[in-house]
Scaffold this motif. Structure first.
Motif, PDB file in Angstrom:
ATOM      1  N   SER A  22      50.435  10.671  82.676  1.00  0.00           N
ATOM      2  CA  SER A  22      50.777   9.498  81.679  1.00  0.00           C
ATOM      3  C   SER A  22      52.527   9.023  81.958  1.00  0.00           C
ATOM      4  N   ASN A  23      53.611  10.390  81.971  1.00  0.00           N
ATOM      5  CA  ASN A  23      54.174   9.513  82.610  1.00  0.00           C
ATOM      6  C   ASN A  23      54.669   8.644  84.477  1.00  0.00           C
ATOM      7  N   TRP A  24      53.711   9.096  85.127  1.00  0.00           N
ATOM      8  CA  TRP A  24      53.840   9.103  86.191  1.00  0.00           C
ATOM      9  C   TRP A  24      53.052   7.658  86.247  1.00  0.00           C
ATOM     10  N   LEU A  25      51.209   7.403  85.820  1.00  0.00           N
ATOM     11  CA  LEU A  25      50.835   6.293  85.278  1.00  0.00           C
ATOM     12  C   LEU A  25      51.878   5.602  85.400  1.00  0.00           C
ATOM     13  N   PHE A  26      52.778   5.700  84.433  1.00  0.00           N
ATOM     14  CA  PHE A  26      53.241   4.332  83.849  1.00  0.00           C
ATOM     15  C   PHE A  26      54.431   3.919  84.831  1.00  0.00           C
ATOM     16  N   GLU A  27      54.662   5.207  85.597  1.00  0.00           N
ATOM     17  CA  GLU A  27      56.019   4.761  86.740  1.00  0.00           C
ATOM     18  C   GLU A  27      55.104   3.776  87.770  1.00  0.00           C
ATOM     19  N   ASN A  28      53.674   4.499  88.002  1.00  0.00           N
ATOM     20  CA  ASN A  28      53.433   4.118  89.631  1.00  0.00           C
ATOM     21  C   ASN A  28      51.963   3.341  89.447  1.00  0.00           C
ATOM     22  N   GLN A  29      51.919   3.093  88.071  1.00  0.00           N
ATOM     23  CA  GLN A  29      50.849   1.377  88.088  1.00  0.00           C
ATOM     24  C   GLN A  29      50.899   0.671  88.833  1.00  0.00           C
ATOM     25  N   SER A  30      52.232   0.028  88.260  1.00  0.00           N
ATOM     26  CA  SER A  30      52.753  -1.287  88.569  1.00  0.00           C
ATOM     27  C   SER A  30      52.256  -1.390  90.869  1.00  0.00           C
ATOM     28  N   LYS A  31      53.308  -0.044  90.908  1.00  0.00           N
ATOM     29  CA  LYS A  31      53.104   0.047  92.435  1.00  0.00           C
ATOM     30  C   LYS A  31      52.076   0.028  93.175  1.00  0.00           C
ATOM     31  N   ILE A  32      51.171   0.769  92.389  1.00  0.00           N
ATOM     32  CA  ILE A  32      49.472   0.895  92.745  1.00  0.00           C
ATOM     33  C   ILE A  32      48.831  -0.789  93.272  1.00  0.00           C
ATOM     34  N   ALA A  33      49.407  -0.848  92.045  1.00  0.00           N
ATOM     35  CA  ALA A  33      48.623  -2.972  92.171  1.00  0.00           C
ATOM     36  C   ALA A  33      48.861  -3.907  92.774  1.00  0.00           C
ATOM     37  N   ASN A  34      50.703  -3.728  93.198  1.00  0.00           N
ATOM     38  CA  ASN A  34      50.830  -4.574  94.308  1.00  0.00           C
ATOM     39  C   ASN A  34      50.438  -3.969  95.380  1.00  0.00           C
ATOM     40  N   LYS A  35      50.460  -2.578  95.602  1.00  0.00           N
ATOM     41  CA  LYS A  35      49.717  -2.607  96.976  1.00  0.00           C
ATOM     42  C   LYS A  35      47.913  -3.094  96.907  1.00  0.00           C
ATOM     43  N   VAL A  36      46.910  -2.498  96.125  1.00  0.00           N
ATOM     44  CA  VAL A  36      46.185  -2.693  95.738  1.00  0.00           C
ATOM     45  C   VAL A  36      45.640  -4.596  95.966  1.00  0.00           C
ATOM     46  N   LEU A  37      46.946  -5.576  95.333  1.00  0.00           N
ATOM     47  CA  LEU A  37      46.516  -6.633  95.070  1.00  0.00           C
ATOM     48  C   LEU A  37      46.916  -7.278  96.677  1.00  0.00           C
ATOM     49  N   ALA A  38      47.757  -6.526  97.221  1.00  0.00           N
ATOM     50  CA  ALA A  38      48.336  -7.062  98.404  1.00  0.00           C
ATOM     51  C   ALA A  38      47.413  -8.187  99.312  1.00  0.00           C
ATOM     52  N   ASP A  39      45.760  -7.857  99.714  1.00  0.00           N
ATOM     53  CA  ASP A  39      44.947  -7.795 100.175  1.00  0.00           C
ATOM     54  C   ASP A  39      43.734  -8.245  99.352  1.00  0.00           C
ATOM     55  N   LEU A  40      43.321  -7.976  98.263  1.00  0.00           N
ATOM     56  CA  LEU A  40      42.129  -8.724  97.774  1.00  0.00           C
ATOM     57  C   LEU A  40      41.739  -9.715  97.795  1.00  0.00           C
ATOM     58  N   PRO A  41      42.785 -10.341  96.947  1.00  0.00           N
ATOM     59  CA  PRO A  41      42.936 -11.477  96.578  1.00  0.00           C
ATOM     60  C   PRO A  41      42.822 -12.488  97.862  1.00  0.00           C
ATOM     61  N   TYR A  42      43.551 -12.184  98.761  1.00  0.00           N
ATOM     62  CA  TYR A  42      43.432 -12.969  99.933  1.00  0.00           C
ATOM     63  C   TYR A  42      42.038 -12.941 100.453  1.00  0.00           C
TER      64      TYR A  42
END
Length: 329
Positions: A257-277
């Motif tokens: 839970s702690n890991w997910l809370f701390e890293n969800q936004s980082k993973i989101a930035n990585k995933v959404l770095a290309d997808l919308p484009y």
């Protein structure tokens, strides 16, 4: 001044709210290179205390992000590289939920349920072929040419890909269709085969790295056919587990839970770095299909039996969300 021509600017958010359907699906690697699920060293070993392992971590982290964009929150789930059951032959594309009729589940929680059930049911085998599941999505996309639908395929694998040549060809073919592919590598890698996918084509390791990280450098297959656009990205789960091991995350629910809370936004930035484009480029520049036209198509398909789906306001993230490097969301 004889005439003035203005180009309609289109953003990812405008495409979503115009009625574009985004549909999310997952494919999980069940090849023997992951190790027997009964062994504590296996990537598929489910810790009794939490039911987590590197695969559930990846499915949860990325699934939570992409599910926000899915139009009906029903996800197609597949497995590959295993016997779906002891009595069946090895399959490169089988339904993760054990159904013989359809692969769909409701929500990320049911993705995890389907996965955990499959771990107990399937027989790990091989080889690790990615092209069959990509080709499956190609066939799906070819059937919806008159219905604005965009497919996002998440492939979670330990990285040991067998059919490199066919996978490259499938990725290039998919670039001409409304498909984006996100490959998440679990385990410790080093995932050199992901770079080899590109390296064996361009004959340069450094150029391979550039292709992976630069949307303007396009992949070519062995016939030298160039991809229409950037449509694939690779994420290594270990990059987000530098301060705590995946095993530690799997063993303790609080740690997860702690890991997910701390890293969800980082993973989101990585995933959404290309997808919308990738989505915006496909419709605006590759198909000349603007949000206003998509809205018209959606309205044309609305009937009493098929009401307009509820549009939700989405939280847009990512540095490449716009149609061009200089335009804003």
């Amino acid at each position: 001044l004889i005439s003035v021509k203005t180009d309609e600017e289109a953003t990812f958010y405008e495409y979503i709210t115009s009625g574009l359907k985004i549909t999310f699906g997952v494919a999980v690697d069940f090849t023997a290179s992951n190790g027997s699920p009964r062994s504590k060293t296996s990537l598929h070993y489910k810790n009794p205390a939490t039911n987590h392992n590197p695969y559930t971590i990846a499915l949860t982290a990325v699934g939570n992000i992409i599910s926000d964009y899915d139009y009906d929150k029903r996800f197609a789930c597949y497995g590959f590289g295993a016997k779906p059951s002891k009595s069946e032959a090895v399959s490169d594309c089988f339904f993760l939920n054990g159904s013989t009729e359809n692969p769909f589940v409701d929500g990320v929680s049911e993705i995890l349920e389907a996965y955990c059930g499959a771990v107990d049911r399937v027989v790990l085998f091989g080889p690790t072929n990615l092209s069959p599941i990509i080709e499956h999505y190609i066939k799906l996309a070819e059937k919806v040419v008159n219905d604005p639908t965009y497919f996002i395929l998440l492939i979670v694998t330990d990285g040991e890909i067998t059919d490199k040549t066919n996978t490259i060809s499938s990725i290039v073919k998919a670039s001409f269709l409304p498909i984006s592919i996100i490959i998440v590598g679990v385990g410790y890698g080093p995932f050199t085969c992901m770079f080899v996918l590109f390296y064996i084509v361009v004959d340069s390791y450094f150029l391979a790295l550039e292709i992976l990280n630069d949307r303007n450098k396009l992949l070519k297959d062995f016939s030298k056919r160039e991809a229409m656009r950037d449509n694939v990205q690779f994420i290594a789960l270990k990059d987000f587990c530098k301060d705590i091991s995946a095993e530690k995350i799997s063993k303790e629910e609080n740690a997860f839970s702690n890991w997910l809370f701390e890293n969800q936004s980082k993973i989101a930035n990585k995933v959404l770095a290309d997808l919308p484009y990738q989505i915006t480029i496909f419709y605006k520049f590759c198909n000349n299909l603007m949000p206003s036209r998509i809205a018209e198509i959606v309205n044309e398909h609305i009937t009493e039996d098929c009401p307009r789906r509820r549009l939700t306001t989405l939280r847009i993230q990512g540095r490449r969300a716009s149609a061009s490097p200089t335009s804003a969301l």
